[in-house]
Design an enzyme around this catalytic site. Structure first.
Site, short mmCIF file in Angstrom:
data_model
loop_
_atom_site.label_atom_id
_atom_site.label_comp_id
_atom_site.label_asym_id
_atom_site.label_seq_id
_atom_site.Cartn_x
_atom_site.Cartn_y
_atom_site.Cartn_z
N ASP A 102 -8.88 -5.74 0.34
CA ASP A 102 -7.98 -6.85 -0.05
C ASP A 102 -7.12 -7.31 1.13
O ASP A 102 -7.00 -8.51 1.39
CB ASP A 102 -7.00 -6.42 -1.15
CG ASP A 102 -7.68 -6.00 -2.43
OD1 ASP A 102 -8.93 -6.00 -2.47
OD2 ASP A 102 -6.96 -5.67 -3.40
N SER A 142 -8.01 10.56 11.00
CA SER A 142 -7.46 9.45 10.22
C SER A 142 -6.12 9.84 9.61
O SER A 142 -5.15 9.07 9.68
CB SER A 142 -8.43 9.03 9.12
OG SER A 142 -7.77 8.14 8.27
N LEU A 143 -6.03 11.03 9.04
CA LEU A 143 -4.75 11.45 8.47
C LEU A 143 -3.68 11.43 9.56
O LEU A 143 -2.54 11.05 9.34
CB LEU A 143 -4.87 12.83 7.83
CG LEU A 143 -5.73 12.90 6.55
CD1 LEU A 143 -5.80 14.34 6.03
CD2 LEU A 143 -5.18 11.99 5.45
N HIS A 154 -20.61 9.02 6.65
CA HIS A 154 -20.40 10.46 6.71
C HIS A 154 -21.71 11.13 6.32
O HIS A 154 -22.35 10.72 5.36
CB HIS A 154 -19.29 10.84 5.72
CG HIS A 154 -18.78 12.23 5.90
ND1 HIS A 154 -19.56 13.34 5.63
CD2 HIS A 154 -17.60 12.71 6.33
CE1 HIS A 154 -18.85 14.43 5.89
NE2 HIS A 154 -17.66 14.08 6.32
N GLY A 210 -1.08 7.28 2.55
CA GLY A 210 -0.35 8.00 3.60
C GLY A 210 0.32 7.05 4.57
O GLY A 210 1.49 7.24 4.95
N ARG A 254 -20.16 12.61 13.52
CA ARG A 254 -20.72 12.16 12.25
C ARG A 254 -21.86 11.16 12.42
O ARG A 254 -22.85 11.21 11.69
CB ARG A 254 -19.61 11.51 11.43
CG ARG A 254 -18.62 12.53 11.02
CD ARG A 254 -17.48 11.96 10.26
NE ARG A 254 -16.65 13.06 9.82
CZ ARG A 254 -15.49 12.93 9.22
NH1 ARG A 254 -15.02 11.73 8.96
NH2 ARG A 254 -14.80 13.97 8.85
N GLY A 268 0.83 -1.20 0.00
CA GLY A 268 0.00 0.00 0.00
C GLY A 268 0.86 1.24 0.00
O GLY A 268 1.86 1.32 0.72
N GLU A 311 -6.02 2.96 7.52
CA GLU A 311 -7.43 2.60 7.64
C GLU A 311 -7.63 1.09 7.77
O GLU A 311 -8.59 0.64 8.40
CB GLU A 311 -8.24 3.16 6.47
CG GLU A 311 -9.73 2.95 6.68
CD GLU A 311 -10.62 3.73 5.73
OE1 GLU A 311 -10.15 4.73 5.15
OE2 GLU A 311 -11.78 3.33 5.58
C1 LIG Z 1 -13.24 11.33 0.25
C2 LIG Z 1 -12.52 11.16 1.55
C3 LIG Z 1 -12.13 12.27 2.29
C4 LIG Z 1 -11.44 12.11 3.50
N1 LIG Z 1 -11.08 13.22 4.21
C5 LIG Z 1 -10.35 13.07 5.34
C6 LIG Z 1 -9.86 14.20 6.06
O1 LIG Z 1 -10.02 15.35 5.66
N2 LIG Z 1 -9.15 13.99 7.19
C7 LIG Z 1 -8.90 12.73 7.66
O2 LIG Z 1 -8.25 12.59 8.70
N3 LIG Z 1 -9.35 11.63 6.99
C8 LIG Z 1 -10.06 11.77 5.84
N4 LIG Z 1 -10.50 10.67 5.18
C9 LIG Z 1 -10.06 9.34 5.61
C10 LIG Z 1 -8.63 9.11 5.19
O3 LIG Z 1 -8.32 9.86 4.05
C11 LIG Z 1 -8.35 7.65 4.87
O4 LIG Z 1 -8.80 6.85 5.92
C12 LIG Z 1 -6.86 7.45 4.68
O5 LIG Z 1 -6.37 8.32 3.70
C13 LIG Z 1 -6.49 6.03 4.33
O6 LIG Z 1 -5.10 5.99 4.11
P1 LIG Z 1 -4.33 4.62 3.97
O7 LIG Z 1 -2.90 4.95 3.80
O8 LIG Z 1 -4.74 3.71 5.05
O9 LIG Z 1 -4.95 4.02 2.62
P2 LIG Z 1 -4.92 4.57 1.10
O10 LIG Z 1 -4.45 5.95 0.99
O11 LIG Z 1 -6.21 4.27 0.48
O12 LIG Z 1 -3.91 3.61 0.45
C14 LIG Z 1 -4.19 2.23 0.28
C15 LIG Z 1 -3.11 1.66 -0.57
O13 LIG Z 1 -3.21 0.25 -0.57
C16 LIG Z 1 -2.95 -0.23 -1.87
N5 LIG Z 1 -3.58 -1.55 -1.97
C17 LIG Z 1 -4.81 -1.94 -1.58
N6 LIG Z 1 -5.00 -3.24 -1.85
C18 LIG Z 1 -3.85 -3.69 -2.40
C19 LIG Z 1 -3.42 -4.94 -2.90
N7 LIG Z 1 -4.20 -6.03 -2.92
N8 LIG Z 1 -2.17 -5.04 -3.39
C20 LIG Z 1 -1.34 -3.96 -3.44
N9 LIG Z 1 -1.71 -2.74 -2.98
C21 LIG Z 1 -2.95 -2.63 -2.47
C22 LIG Z 1 -3.50 0.82 -2.79
O14 LIG Z 1 -2.86 0.79 -4.04
C23 LIG Z 1 -3.15 2.11 -2.02
O15 LIG Z 1 -1.87 2.57 -2.38
C24 LIG Z 1 -11.18 10.81 3.97
C25 LIG Z 1 -11.56 9.70 3.22
C26 LIG Z 1 -12.24 9.87 2.04
C27 LIG Z 1 -12.67 8.63 1.29
#
Ligand SMILES: Cc1cc2nc3c(=O)[nH]c(=O)nc-3n(C[C@H](O)[C@H](O)[C@H](O)COP(=O)(O)OP(=O)(O)OC[C@H]3O[C@@H](n4cnc5c(N)ncnc54)[C@H](O)[C@@H]3O)c2cc1C
Length: 597
Positions: A218, A417-418, A239, A16, A283, A13, A401
């Site tokens: 996944d 979350s960020l 939300h 962030g 929320r 992944g 997440e």
């Molecule tokens: C529209 C929206 C707005 C948001 N706004 C905010 C906000 O303002 N403030 C806040 O705190 N939170 C916010 N959130 C929540 C927050 O953005 C997310 O929870 C967070 O960005 C998730 O980050 P992550 O690094 O866990 O996953 P992601 O950024 O989604 O990254 C997941 C990664 O996993 C990879 N991946 C997945 N499955 C596989 C696989 N099988 N094989 C290889 N790679 C895989 C993908 O390619 C991707 O790179 C928001 C969410 C959404 C949807």
């Protein structure tokens, strides 16, 4: 085996959490990132509103207040040691991002700008406090770009558009992962000492969602198949403000800037449901209020939506009624030009997708499936823990997440979350590198690709009596209607039967595209299998929890029940069935109190 790679730490992944983990791991170990999406397309890039930290750049704020707000927001299900840790680290984390080059908005004095968000308060006065640091309404985009640049600078190895299909275990320890290269269809084995899962969420199991197409759970499904449990999966956040039908998110920042919710008869109804914090209530509270308004016939034009009103004349009118002031004590007002500067993307989305201009018109919105509080159980160092005693699984880490630390408990506060990504991404990276420095590689299984091949072959050789698109559509409707904002035993029992039936039908799916290059039909079908697994665990966990808490709202058990349910759910898949156990919630300073809205 042609394609075998060896890295001490493999991060799955590139959002962030994954990038932060990779950055820190790469400083102590040979690290690779595998991502099914090109890194900067990860969902983190869509985060709008901001990242929380008690910087106190406008007014007094403290990590203790941030901690208490998060505990309260979690409806007391969050682990308080982990929450405290995250809120203490928040200030340093945001300043670190600033030093990496993140272009935050600024106060007139040049400090990082902050805006109010739901649940962020001054604990002494109870008044909203500006805690969400932001870069306009594209904070996540900026975080992702900044971290990606840092990873490139630190020479992290990227395997872009590689999708992992399996997790490899030898003698109960991490041995690596198997991935398919999307461009060629070839399988690759990644032999690793430590693997960090940072695969994001799974909101795509619901019909209306703010989540990207890649949010198919996944990572959760892959680990579930290897006997790892999932924690608190019944807690999914809806939300309140998604664009009607499309689900695209309208950030809570709109209400932070003074936007209000208006029902079909022109009432600002949140004064009824949350008299003190009104439109900036948590929320879960706002989503339920909107649902109730719609169910009682006060949707707009009898439809399933209500209005979000951020027109300057309305903002100014309601700010005057609420007595909202600027920091110098003058009345809070906003102009159309200021609105455009603060919320450029939102205004653009509405103009493009809806033909509605938020400066002069109200936006039609409905609750949208947004965020999973539950996920892969971890401790505050990102180590995956696999039972009620929090026993770590050697070499396995998770962050972001997909993980459940648990800092969000039953309900996540906006902008936490960020923060979770950068704080726990960092610690998972550090721990994984530390582990890799003292551990040996485990022996790879004799045929490491067998598990992945088996899954793919099943999809290629199915009877073809069933259609994956139909199964997908049915799953989304069932989950949104019966395991959504409001839940009942009857609805969820029916949903579970239907999900089981869909799982049976899924066995008869046959992928018609026999090509190897970017076979999206094959991989979408594989993702559907993951979503069906995750949907089953969510439904079983929700059916099992006979109380209402945070995002889990049971009409048949409307009260929170601390006596019986102040505990985390752990769910395994064993012999084709979901098995449930529990683990205690860590409480340090704050004893559970009733929620006041
Ligand atoms: C529209 C929206 C707005 C948001 N706004 C905010 C906000 O303002 N403030 C806040 O705190 N939170 C916010 N959130 C929540 C927050 O953005 C997310 O929870 C967070 O960005 C998730 O980050 P992550 O690094 O866990 O996953 P992601 O950024 O989604 O990254 C997941 C990664 O996993 C990879 N991946 C997945 N499955 C596989 C696989 N099988 N094989 C290889 N790679 C895989 C993908 O390619 C991707 O790179 C928001 C969410 C959404 C949807």
């Amino acid at each position: 085996m042609a394609n075998v790679h060896q890295f001490e730490v493999v991060v799955v992944g590139a959002g962030g959490a994954g990038l932060m983990a990779a950055l820190y791991a790469s400083r102590g170990a040979k690290t690779a990132v595998i991502s099914k999406l090109y890194p900067t397309r990860s969902h983190t890039g869509t985060a709008q509103g901001g990242i929380s930290a008690a910087l106190g750049n406008y007014e007094e704020d403290k990590p203790e207040w941030h901690t208490y707000d998060t505990v309260k927001g979690s409806d007391y299900l969050g682990d308080q040691d982990a929450i405290e840790f995250m809120c203490e680290e928040a200030i340093e984390a945001v300043i670190e991002l600033e030093h990496m080059g993140l272009p935050f908005d600024r106060t007139p004095e040049g400090r990082i700008a902050q805006r109010p968000f739901g649940g962020h308060t001054n604990n002494e006065t109870g008044k909203p406090v500006r805690r969400a640091a932001h870069a306009a309404d594209r904070t996540g985009h900026m975080i992702l770009q900044t971290l990606y640049q840092q990873c490139l600078k630190n020479k992290v190895n990227f395997f872009d558009e590689f999708q992992i299909l399996d997790f490899l275990v030898t003698d109960g320890k991490t041995a690596g992962v198997v991935a398919v290269e999307l461009a060629t269809g070839e399988l690759h084995t990644f032999h690793a000492k430590a693997v960090i899962f940072a695969t994001g969420g799974h909101g795509r199991i619901f019909e209306v969602t703010s989540n990207c197409y890649a949010y198919t759970g996944d990572g959760l499904a892959v680990l579930l198949r290897q006997g790892i449990p999932l924690e608190d999966m019944e807690f999914f956040q809806f939300h309140p403000t998604g664009i009607f039908k499309l689900g695209i998110l309208i950030t809570e920042g709109v209400r932070g800037e003074g936007g209000v919710l208006i029902n079909g008869v022109g009432d600002r109804f949140m004064t009824k449901y949350a008299p003190s914090v009104k439109d900036l209530a948590s929320r879960d509270v706002v989503s339920r209020a909107i649902y109730t308004e719609i169910r009682e016939g006060r949707g707009v034009n009898g439809k399933n939506y209500i209005h979000l009103d951020v027109r300057p004349e309305s903002v100014n009118k309601y700010a005057a009624i609420d007595g909202r002031t600027n920091l110098d004590g003058s009345a809070y007002t906003i102009t159309g030009t200021q609105l455009l500067a603060k919320l450029p993307d939102i205004i653009d989305f509405c103009r493009v997708y809806l033909g509605v201009d938020p400066v002069t018109q109200m936006m039609p919105i409905q609750p949208t499936a947004h965020y999973s509080m539950g996920g892969i159980p971890t401790n505050k160092f990102g180590e995956v823990v696999i039972d009620s005693n929090n026993t770590p699984f050697p070499g396995l880490y998770a962050a972001g997440e997909c993980a459940c630390v648990s800092v969000h408990g039953a309900n996540r506060l906006g902008t936490n979350s960020l923060l979770d990504l950068v704080v726990f991404g960092k610690h998972a990276g550090l721990k994984a590198a530390e582990f890799a420095q003292q551990a040996d590689y485990q022996k790879l299984p004799s045929n490491p690709e067998a598990g992945a091949l088996f899954q793919v072959e099943a999809l290629r050789t199915g009877s073809g009596q069933e259609n994956a698109f139909e199964i997908n559509a049915e799953m989304k409707t069932i989950m949104f209607d019966d395991v959504g904002v409001y839940r009942t035993e009857k609805g969820m029992k029916e949903a579970l039967e239907k999900v089981w039936a869909l799982q049976e039908r899924f066995k008869h799916v046959k992928v018609t595209d026999t090509g190897k290059i970017f076979n999206t039909e094959l991989l979408s079908a594989w993702e559907l299998g993951n979503m069906l697994e995750v949907a089953e665990v969510i439904t079983e966990s929700a059916l099992n929890r006979q109380e209402s808490r945070g995002g889990h709202s049971r009409e048949d058990y409307p009260q929170r029940d601390d006596k019986n349910w102040l505990k985390h759910t752990l769910a395994w898949k064993k012999d084709g069935k979901v098995v449930i156990d529990y683990k205690p919630v860590t409480i340090t300073k704050y004893q559970p109190k009733a929620r006041v809205y």
